[in-house]
Design a protein around this motif. Structure first.
Motif, PDB file in Angstrom:
ATOM      1  N   ASN A  59      -4.482  -4.307  -7.521  1.00  0.00           N
ATOM      2  CA  ASN A  59      -5.400  -3.887  -6.458  1.00  0.00           C
ATOM      3  C   ASN A  59      -5.289  -2.368  -6.313  1.00  0.00           C
ATOM      4  O   ASN A  59      -4.420  -1.856  -5.630  1.00  0.00           O
ATOM      5  CB  ASN A  59      -5.043  -4.582  -5.140  1.00  0.00           C
ATOM      6  CG  ASN A  59      -6.059  -4.290  -4.048  1.00  0.00           C
ATOM      7  OD1 ASN A  59      -6.872  -3.372  -4.168  1.00  0.00           O
ATOM      8  ND2 ASN A  59      -6.027  -5.077  -2.984  1.00  0.00           N
ATOM      9  N   THR A  79       0.855  -1.194   0.000  1.00  0.00           N
ATOM     10  CA  THR A  79       0.000   0.000   0.000  1.00  0.00           C
ATOM     11  C   THR A  79       0.891   1.245   0.000  1.00  0.00           C
ATOM     12  O   THR A  79       1.887   1.311   0.719  1.00  0.00           O
ATOM     13  CB  THR A  79      -0.898   0.009   1.239  1.00  0.00           C
ATOM     14  OG1 THR A  79      -1.768  -1.124   1.187  1.00  0.00           O
ATOM     15  CG2 THR A  79      -1.742   1.275   1.306  1.00  0.00           C
ATOM     16  N   ASP A  99      -7.031  -0.255  -4.794  1.00  0.00           N
ATOM     17  CA  ASP A  99      -7.334   0.300  -3.475  1.00  0.00           C
ATOM     18  C   ASP A  99      -6.077   0.519  -2.652  1.00  0.00           C
ATOM     19  O   ASP A  99      -6.135   1.148  -1.587  1.00  0.00           O
ATOM     20  CB  ASP A  99      -8.284  -0.629  -2.711  1.00  0.00           C
ATOM     21  CG  ASP A  99      -9.676  -0.667  -3.336  1.00  0.00           C
ATOM     22  OD1 ASP A  99     -10.026   0.294  -4.048  1.00  0.00           O
ATOM     23  OD2 ASP A  99     -10.406  -1.653  -3.119  1.00  0.00           O
ATOM     24  N   LYS A 149      -8.410   2.275   7.385  1.00  0.00           N
ATOM     25  CA  LYS A 149      -8.283   1.604   6.091  1.00  0.00           C
ATOM     26  C   LYS A 149      -7.027   0.767   5.945  1.00  0.00           C
ATOM     27  O   LYS A 149      -6.904  -0.022   5.000  1.00  0.00           O
ATOM     28  CB  LYS A 149      -8.327   2.642   4.945  1.00  0.00           C
ATOM     29  CG  LYS A 149      -9.646   3.398   4.850  1.00  0.00           C
ATOM     30  CD  LYS A 149      -9.760   4.179   3.555  1.00  0.00           C
ATOM     31  CE  LYS A 149      -9.926   3.261   2.364  1.00  0.00           C
ATOM     32  NZ  LYS A 149     -10.184   4.006   1.106  1.00  0.00           N
TER      33      LYS A 149
END
Length: 358
Positions: free
Chosen positions: A337, A304, A339, A357
């Motif tokens: 992904n 991420t 997100d 998140k």
């Protein structure tokens, strides 16, 4: 000599070794490394010991200055100024190269091209600048006029190709022939060990227990507003992230709050850390830097990433924010992904993302 490769950052050195070892090996090649980054001298010495390249030259970085007289002299006598920049005398002529590989135009690489006006020019990756077109191809009009007056051939500064780790992410204008560097996930153990020796990777996985990584950026202008925002980010990370490690940028001289004791001081090369130590479970936080996307670019891993550049929007200006936003959208499009690519608008949203998140 057939090939010259010019480097002035650690990432350029790594990519040049990969390029030559896997895609140009068998050709005679000289490597030029600038003294413009930390440990450049010792890295140069270690590459020499590996005997990968025909010759490895260490040179004094030549900064760009608007000096008309100096530019005229450089253009007339390029080899003299090249040799003047080298710490040691060259073992062969600097005017016989058939191909020159660079990451961006610098005074040194331009002078090398003037020495070898018939040489073909190639680019190779030095981070996101080679992907989003922020590095312009320069044509040096004044130098061209001088060469024409002297009836000397002028180099073609349009690159024949651009080598990058992830061609699908490349939106650079003006270069149609985009090629892939040999994929990092295909490197064998022999090549990995070569890189570990050259860059002296310690092998300590200090990131194993730390899920959050904050990647700092240098504040070259010493802007007080930037420092204020940085301190607020540190405060937010301290309150919202239990396992956070700070990875200082090599040129970042700002003070990290003493409350953060978990700071990476190993100085291992980030690109090699990402190979084994950074996983898709990690969360990489930063303003906007190549370091945040190295895992994706080189190893096709998708940790991420949280971009904080909008917190600096008033300082960066509208045009730069727009350019960064386009580049971030390209990164997001490349992720399987999507997100996992996040942009925060304000500190309230940063707190929410860190607590809810991630």
């Amino acid at each position: 000599m057939e090939i010259a490769i010019v480097c002035d950052t650690p990432l350029q050195v790594l990519n040049s070794i990969n390029l030559y070892y896997h895609q140009l090996q068998g050709l005679k090649c000289d490597l030029f490394i600038a003294d413009s980054f930390r440990l450049s001298n010792s890295i140069t010495d270690r590459i020499r010991k590996e005997s990968v390249f025909e010759n490895v030259y260490y040179y004094h970085y030549i900064p760009y200055k608007e000096n008309g007289v100096k530019k005229v002299m450089e253009t007339i006598f390029p080899e003299f100024f090249l040799k003047k920049a080298l710490y040691n005398n060259p073992k062969s002529s600097l005017s016989d190269y058939k191909k020159i590989y660079i990451s961006m135009p610098t005074v040194f690489s331009v002078l090398l091209s003037l020495c070898c006006p018939s040489a073909h020019l190639y680019y190779f990756e030095d981070g996101m600048g080679n992907y989003n077109g922020s590095i312009t191809i320069q044509f040096h009009k004044m130098r061209k006029v001088i060469r024409n007056l002297l009836f000397r051939k002028y180099p073609d500064f349009s690159p024949k190709a651009l080598y990058v780790n992830n061609p699908a992410l490349c939106t650079r204008n003006g270069i149609k022939n985009v090629k892939q560097l040999y994929p990092a996930n295909l490197w064998d153990d022999t090549f990995k060990e070569l890189l570990f020796r050259v860059f002296e990777k310690k092998g300590d996985n200090i990131y194993k227990k730390e899920r959050y990584v904050y990647l700092t950026q240098p504040n070259d202008s010493k802007n007080e507003e930037i420092e204020k925002i940085n301190l607020e980010i540190y405060d937010t990370l301290k309150n919202k992230c239990k396992n956070c490690i700070i990875r200082p940028h090599p040129r970042d001289n700002s003070t990290i709050p003493k409350s953060f004791r978990n700071v990476d001081k190993n100085n291992d090369m980030w690109e090699l850390i990402c190979q084994d130590d950074i996983t898709e479970e990690h969360i990489l936080i930063g303003q906007y830097s190549t370091a945040q996307v190295i895992s994706k670019l080189m190893y096709d891993k998708e940790p991420t990433v949280i971009f904080t550049y909008l917190l600096y929007r008033e300082i960066l200006g509208e045009q730069k924010v727009e350019n960064i936003s386009k580049a971030v959208q390209n990164i997001k499009n490349s992720y399987r992904n999507k997100d996992r690519v996040l942009v925060v608008n304000d500190f309230e949203e940063l707190c929410y993302i860190l607590t809810e998140k991630c």
